[in-house]
Scaffold this active site. Structure first.
Site, PDB file in Angstrom:
ATOM      1  N   HIS A 135       0.889  -1.487   0.101  1.00 18.35           N
ATOM      2  CA  HIS A 135      -0.099  -0.052   0.019  1.00 18.35           C
ATOM      3  C   HIS A 135       0.833   1.288   0.006  1.00 18.35           C
ATOM      4  O   HIS A 135       0.281   2.273   0.609  1.00 18.35           O
ATOM      5  CB  HIS A 135      -0.921  -0.169   1.355  1.00 18.35           C
ATOM      6  CG  HIS A 135      -1.960  -1.270   1.232  1.00 18.35           C
ATOM      7  ND1 HIS A 135      -2.618  -1.429   2.361  1.00 18.35           N
ATOM      8  CD2 HIS A 135      -2.156  -2.139   0.262  1.00 18.35           C
ATOM      9  CE1 HIS A 135      -3.458  -2.534   1.883  1.00 18.35           C
ATOM     10  NE2 HIS A 135      -3.058  -3.059   0.657  1.00 18.35           N
TER      11      HIS A 135
HETATM   12  C1  LIG Z   1       0.397  -7.293  -4.697  1.00 17.89           C
HETATM   13  C2  LIG Z   1      -0.443  -6.268  -4.283  1.00 17.89           C
HETATM   14  C3  LIG Z   1      -1.349  -6.554  -3.400  1.00 17.89           C
HETATM   15  C4  LIG Z   1      -2.425  -5.544  -3.226  1.00 17.89           C
HETATM   16  N1  LIG Z   1      -3.549  -5.775  -2.434  1.00 17.89           N
HETATM   17  C5  LIG Z   1      -4.320  -4.923  -2.265  1.00 17.89           C
HETATM   18  C6  LIG Z   1      -5.687  -5.369  -1.658  1.00 17.89           C
HETATM   19  O1  LIG Z   1      -6.131  -6.556  -1.543  1.00 17.89           O
HETATM   20  N2  LIG Z   1      -6.694  -4.288  -1.674  1.00 17.89           N
HETATM   21  C7  LIG Z   1      -6.376  -3.080  -1.923  1.00 17.89           C
HETATM   22  O2  LIG Z   1      -7.427  -2.209  -1.813  1.00 17.89           O
HETATM   23  N3  LIG Z   1      -5.145  -2.740  -2.479  1.00 17.89           N
HETATM   24  C8  LIG Z   1      -4.173  -3.420  -2.838  1.00 17.89           C
HETATM   25  N4  LIG Z   1      -2.984  -3.178  -3.113  1.00 17.89           N
HETATM   26  C9  LIG Z   1      -2.741  -1.822  -3.318  1.00 17.89           C
HETATM   27  C10 LIG Z   1      -3.322  -1.241  -4.574  1.00 17.89           C
HETATM   28  O3  LIG Z   1      -3.536  -2.160  -5.675  1.00 17.89           O
HETATM   29  C11 LIG Z   1      -2.656  -0.038  -5.158  1.00 17.89           C
HETATM   30  O4  LIG Z   1      -2.675   0.843  -4.015  1.00 17.89           O
HETATM   31  C12 LIG Z   1      -3.233   0.612  -6.194  1.00 17.89           C
HETATM   32  O5  LIG Z   1      -3.304  -0.079  -7.358  1.00 17.89           O
HETATM   33  C13 LIG Z   1      -2.204   1.588  -7.009  1.00 17.89           C
HETATM   34  O6  LIG Z   1      -3.223   2.542  -7.939  1.00 17.89           O
HETATM   35  P1  LIG Z   1      -2.209   3.567  -8.911  1.00 17.89           P
HETATM   36  O7  LIG Z   1      -3.050   3.963  -9.864  1.00 17.89           O
HETATM   37  O8  LIG Z   1      -1.562   4.538  -7.839  1.00 17.89           O
HETATM   38  O9  LIG Z   1      -0.936   2.879  -9.571  1.00 17.89           O
HETATM   39  P2  LIG Z   1      -0.921   1.699 -10.514  1.00 17.89           P
HETATM   40  O10 LIG Z   1      -2.242   0.923 -10.393  1.00 17.89           O
HETATM   41  O11 LIG Z   1       0.434   0.713 -10.131  1.00 17.89           O
HETATM   42  O12 LIG Z   1      -0.710   2.461 -11.982  1.00 17.89           O
HETATM   43  C14 LIG Z   1       0.282   2.921 -12.435  1.00 17.89           C
HETATM   44  C15 LIG Z   1       0.394   2.567 -13.881  1.00 17.89           C
HETATM   45  O13 LIG Z   1       1.356   3.525 -14.558  1.00 17.89           O
HETATM   46  C16 LIG Z   1       1.992   2.644 -15.467  1.00 17.89           C
HETATM   47  N5  LIG Z   1       3.228   3.179 -15.668  1.00 17.89           N
HETATM   48  C17 LIG Z   1       4.404   3.706 -14.720  1.00 17.89           C
HETATM   49  N6  LIG Z   1       5.153   4.340 -15.378  1.00 17.89           N
HETATM   50  C18 LIG Z   1       4.971   4.710 -16.634  1.00 17.89           C
HETATM   51  C19 LIG Z   1       5.437   5.298 -17.818  1.00 17.89           C
HETATM   52  N7  LIG Z   1       6.585   5.897 -17.655  1.00 17.89           N
HETATM   53  N8  LIG Z   1       4.814   5.154 -18.887  1.00 17.89           N
HETATM   54  C20 LIG Z   1       3.825   4.470 -19.217  1.00 17.89           C
HETATM   55  N9  LIG Z   1       3.059   4.137 -18.065  1.00 17.89           N
HETATM   56  C21 LIG Z   1       3.618   3.764 -16.911  1.00 17.89           C
HETATM   57  C22 LIG Z   1       2.137   1.409 -14.780  1.00 17.89           C
HETATM   58  O14 LIG Z   1       2.542   0.323 -15.667  1.00 17.89           O
HETATM   59  C23 LIG Z   1       0.789   1.146 -13.834  1.00 17.89           C
HETATM   60  O15 LIG Z   1       0.020   0.363 -14.976  1.00 17.89           O
HETATM   61  C24 LIG Z   1      -2.297  -4.409  -3.418  1.00 17.89           C
HETATM   62  C25 LIG Z   1      -0.976  -4.026  -4.192  1.00 17.89           C
HETATM   63  C26 LIG Z   1      -0.072  -4.956  -4.617  1.00 17.89           C
HETATM   64  C27 LIG Z   1       0.975  -4.615  -5.523  1.00 17.89           C
END
Ligand SMILES: Cc1cc2nc3c(=O)[nH]c(=O)nc-3n(C[C@H](O)[C@H](O)[C@H](O)COP(=O)(O)OP(=O)(O)OC[C@H]3O[C@@H](n4cnc5c(N)ncnc54)[C@H](O)[C@@H]3O)c2cc1C
Ligand SMILES: *[C@@H]1O[C@H](CO)[C@@H](O)[C@H](O)[C@H]1NC(C)=O
Ligand SMILES: *[C@@H]1O[C@H](CO)[C@@H](O)[C@H](O)[C@H]1NC(C)=O
Ligand SMILES: *[C@@H]1O[C@H](CO)[C@@H](O)[C@H](O)[C@H]1NC(C)=O
Ligand SMILES: *[C@@H]1O[C@H](CO)[C@@H](O)[C@H](O)[C@H]1NC(C)=O
Ligand SMILES: *[C@@H]1O[C@H](CO)[C@@H](O)[C@H](O)[C@H]1NC(C)=O
Ligand SMILES: *[C@@H]1O[C@H](CO)[C@@H](O)[C@H](O)[C@H]1NC(C)=O
Ligand SMILES: *[C@@H]1O[C@H](CO)[C@@H](O)[C@H](O)[C@H]1NC(C)=O
Ligand SMILES: *[C@@H]1O[C@H](CO)[C@@H](O)[C@H](O)[C@H]1NC(C)=O
Ligand SMILES: *[C@@H]1O[C@H](CO)[C@@H](O)[C@H](O)[C@H]1NC(C)=O
Length: 576
Positions: free
Chosen positions: A512
């Protein structure tokens, strides 16, 4: 109890999966707007360019496409048709796939805790444990959000991707144990964040199919949206000549064959670039584009666009500690379903069993498996590749009964401890260096200890008694979790170790992590990057604290919420 105890101890590392009927790989929805970046023109023009098709980027793009032309650039591929993602019983498989095409990219913080970030359309929601729970109403208020639109946005998300999980015997016992331990009242099944014990939602449906943020693209206007896969953004372009402040006006991205493309904003005073690259990716991309601490950027030969010393600051990862409880009777395979929301700043969750249907190759992927980097038997700095390999080898040698049992975990709310992120290289494919400083603040440690004390009460409660061995004291359970024979490295073999040492030695991630482009520091309350024009950051990197018990519900909500806010503001100002 005929089998060797030491074997049972090894199960402290093992896996958790549930076990529902599975109906085959999901077929790709008809996303006519999704293309391989190799097919993209050298130069193209849009009203909005969103960098990162993750948990926030997808709902944001779907919403903005209603009325404007939107380009969504995602460095990874599609989640559809990949059983490692869509099949609940494959949980962990993507996380253990360390190839460059894996939907997950492993990173190790400077603290020594092994961690992972997404690299796939749908982002973290494609590789996570699926638990779905909203943030508290107070959290929304403190964030300055309109709570009515927040509620509507959560509902928009939930219509497509949230489900009520089926609760079986072991999770029920944890739930009853939580109530007996004083985490009251019992609030039943709810997405809401309320003190007490509850059953939360999940993005896995009853057939064990994962529904992800990418599914929210079903809401998109297909004529307004272009999604490019395998499109890695290297740089945001700024125009400075004749401007009072640098103006973001385009991006440079590379496709899978390394070819460079440029996408620009159409001229128009309110068109914008929005970075949704996640807590590691967003601060990294700002720095690569010249927005960050000037001295650090110069050290990497990056031309400074704006000296922004707070980019990369405020990185936090909520510490997670778990106790493994071997069970004398069989348990179901479950990911997180029940949660205890305490008044002292710790969340209690649990996961049980192990998918033993297959061979050793398929049985050992779970929330606590060394295959995905979870290793509580050696302190963080000693979690070397060798220690990890040894743990995997040992786990593969175990018999089925060694995996019977479950983990009860506590996650520290917030947290208060903070760290920082720096570039290692100028290549966006390389992980930056991240430090989280787990337990640096004594309040975080106190919350861990109180969480563990509550877990002890659950284990000792009457409803949980059938899932534990009477003669195993808490001290013995802690010893199992922290000191199993997998650990062949020297360490404090002290059963009566204090809980605070246990917290520090066995800390893992619950993934997280957040921060790096925090609200009020790097972006304003409209998520606009301070010091430049036409650039926002919207994703988990903007959080001061992790929302709710688990963040993904709020991350998806934020994508929808900000999409609506941007449309509404623009309607009010442009009149079109
Ligand atoms: C293993 C795991 C288990 C988890 N379990 C839970 C759970 O059970 N419940 C819950 O609520 N949360 C859970 N979480 C946390 C939750 O999934 C994350 O907090 C959330 O997905 C983050 O979202 P975000 O949009 O900030 O980033 P992300 O979803 O990571 O999105 C960022 C995106 O940007 C892309 N990207 C990055 N840099 C570039 C670039 N330079 N050019 C193009 N694309 C790029 C990446 O590929 C990615 O797809 C978990 C996370 C993980 C990893
Ligand atoms: C889903 O996982 C189950 C259990 O591991 C397995 O039997 C099934 O074949 C998997 N389905 C696909 C499509 O991989
Ligand atoms: C997919 O969508 C496109 C455009 O919306 C449409 O032309 C096509 O017929 C659809 N294909 C299928 C198989 O539904
Ligand atoms: C995208 O195009 C590249 C280069 O042609 C190719 O290597 C890759 O396999 C393609 N990916 C997909 C998912 O089609
Ligand atoms: C699934 O993950 C395994 C490793 O965990 C990997 O070997 C395999 O190639 C992956 N399959 C797909 C379709 O990505
Ligand atoms: C959200 O809105 C629904 C429908 O109006 C309402 O029933 C519910 O109580 C609201 N939830 C919150 C947390 O405000
Ligand atoms: C920066 O540029 C200088 C001069 O060209 C070079 O010597 C140095 O190695 C470069 N540093 C980095 C980190 O690229
Ligand atoms: C603690 O664990 C170690 C390693 O498995 C074991 O050698 C030791 O006997 C255990 N101590 C107790 C009191 O269980
Ligand atoms: C074991 O832990 C106890 C209590 O925390 C402490 O007093 C003792 O010194 C420790 N012994 C060793 C060998 O570390
Ligand atoms: C979207 O466009 C339609 C048609 O031009 C217009 O009626 C509507 O008000 C717009 N909505 C928003 C939120 O911009």
């Amino acid at each position: 109890m005929g089998f060797g105890w030491w074997k049972l101890f090894g199960a402290a590392l093992v896996g958790i999966l549930f076990f529902h009927g599975f109906c085959g790989a999901e077929t790709a929805p008809n996303f006519s707007f999704m293309h391989n970046a190799t097919t993209a023109p050298d130069i193209s023009y849009y009203d909005y360019i969103i960098v990162g098709g993750g948990t926030t980027g997808c709902p944001l793009a779907a919403t903005l496409s209603q009325n404007y032309s939107v380009l969504l650039l995602e460095r990874g591929g599609t989640p559809y048709g990949n059983p490692n993602i869509t099949n609940v019983s494959a949980f962990g498989r993507a996380l253990s796939d360390l190839s460059p095409t894996s939907p997950s990219q492993r990173f190790i913080s400077e603290d020594g805790v092994i961690n992972a970030r997404a690299r796939v359309l749908g982002g973290g929601s494609c590789v996570n444990a699926g638990f779905y729970s909203r943030a508290a109403t107070d959290y929304a208020r403190e964030a300055g959000w309109d709570t009515r639109l927040v509620n509507e946005s959560y509902q928009w998300v939930e219509r497509l991707v949230a489900f009520q999980p089926p609760i079986q015997a072991w999770q029920s016992a944890v739930r009853a144990g939580l109530v007996q331990a004083g985490v009251v009242p019992y609030n039943g099944f709810t997405y809401d964040h309320i003190y007490g014990t509850k059953v939360g939602g999940t993005i896995f449906d009853l057939e064990g199919h994962r529904h992800t943020a990418a599914d929210l693209l079903q809401y998109a206007n297909p004529t307004g949206l272009t999604v490019l896969l395998h499109a890695t953004v290297h740089k945001i372009l700024f125009r400075t000549k004749g401007k009072s402040r640098p103006l973001a006006h385009g991006v440079v991205f590379r496709d899978a064959s390394g070819t460079k493309h440029r996408a620009y904003l159409k001229s128009g005073p309110t068109n914008e670039i929005i970075v949704s690259s996640g807590a590691l990716g967003s601060p990294q991309l700002l720095m690569l584009s010249g927005v960050g601490p000037a001295e650090h950027l110069r050290a990497h030969n990056i031309t400074v666009v704006v000296d922004q010393p707070l980019v990369g600051q405020g990185m936090s990862d909520n510490p997670m500690n778990a106790i493994f409880v071997p069970s004398p009777i069989p348990v179901e395979v479950s990911l997180i379903q029940v949660v205890g929301i305490t008044h002292f700043g710790s969340y209690i969750e649990a996961a049980s069993g192990e998918n033993f249907a297959g061979s050793s190759a398929t049985r050992d992927f779970g929330m606590f498996s060394p295959k995905i980097g979870q290793l509580s038997t050696v302190p963080p700095k000693q979690r070397t590749p060798e220690a990890l390999a040894k743990a995997v080898e040992y786990m593969n040698s175990l018999e089925a009964p060694a995996f019977r049992g479950g983990f009860i975990l506590e996650k520290v709310m917030g947290p208060i401890s903070r760290g920082h992120l720096e570039l290692r290289t100028r290549n966006p494919n390389d992980n930056p260096s991240v430090t989280f400083n787990y337990f640096k603040d004594p309040q975080d440690l106190e919350r861990c200890i109180r969480g563990l004390e509550t877990i002890e009460k659950i284990i000792e409660s009457k409803p949980f008694s059938k899932f534990r061995y009477d003669y195993l004291s808490l001290a013995a359970l802690l010893n199992i979790t922290a000191n199993s024979p997998i650990n062949l490295l020297p360490k404090h073999a002290n059963v009566s170790r204090s809980l605070d040492q246990f917290c520090k030695d066995t800390v893992m991630t619950i993934w997280h992590y957040h921060g790096g482009c925090q609200v009020g520091r790097v972006v304003d309350y409209q998520y606009k990057v301070l010091g430049v024009d036409a650039l926002r950051v919207i994703d988990g990197s903007t959080f001061i604290y992790s929302p709710g018990t688990n963040p993904q519900a709020t991350v998806m909500m934020l994508g929808r919420y900000m999409g609506k806010r941007i449309l509404d503001e623009r309607l009010a100002s442009d009149g079109n």
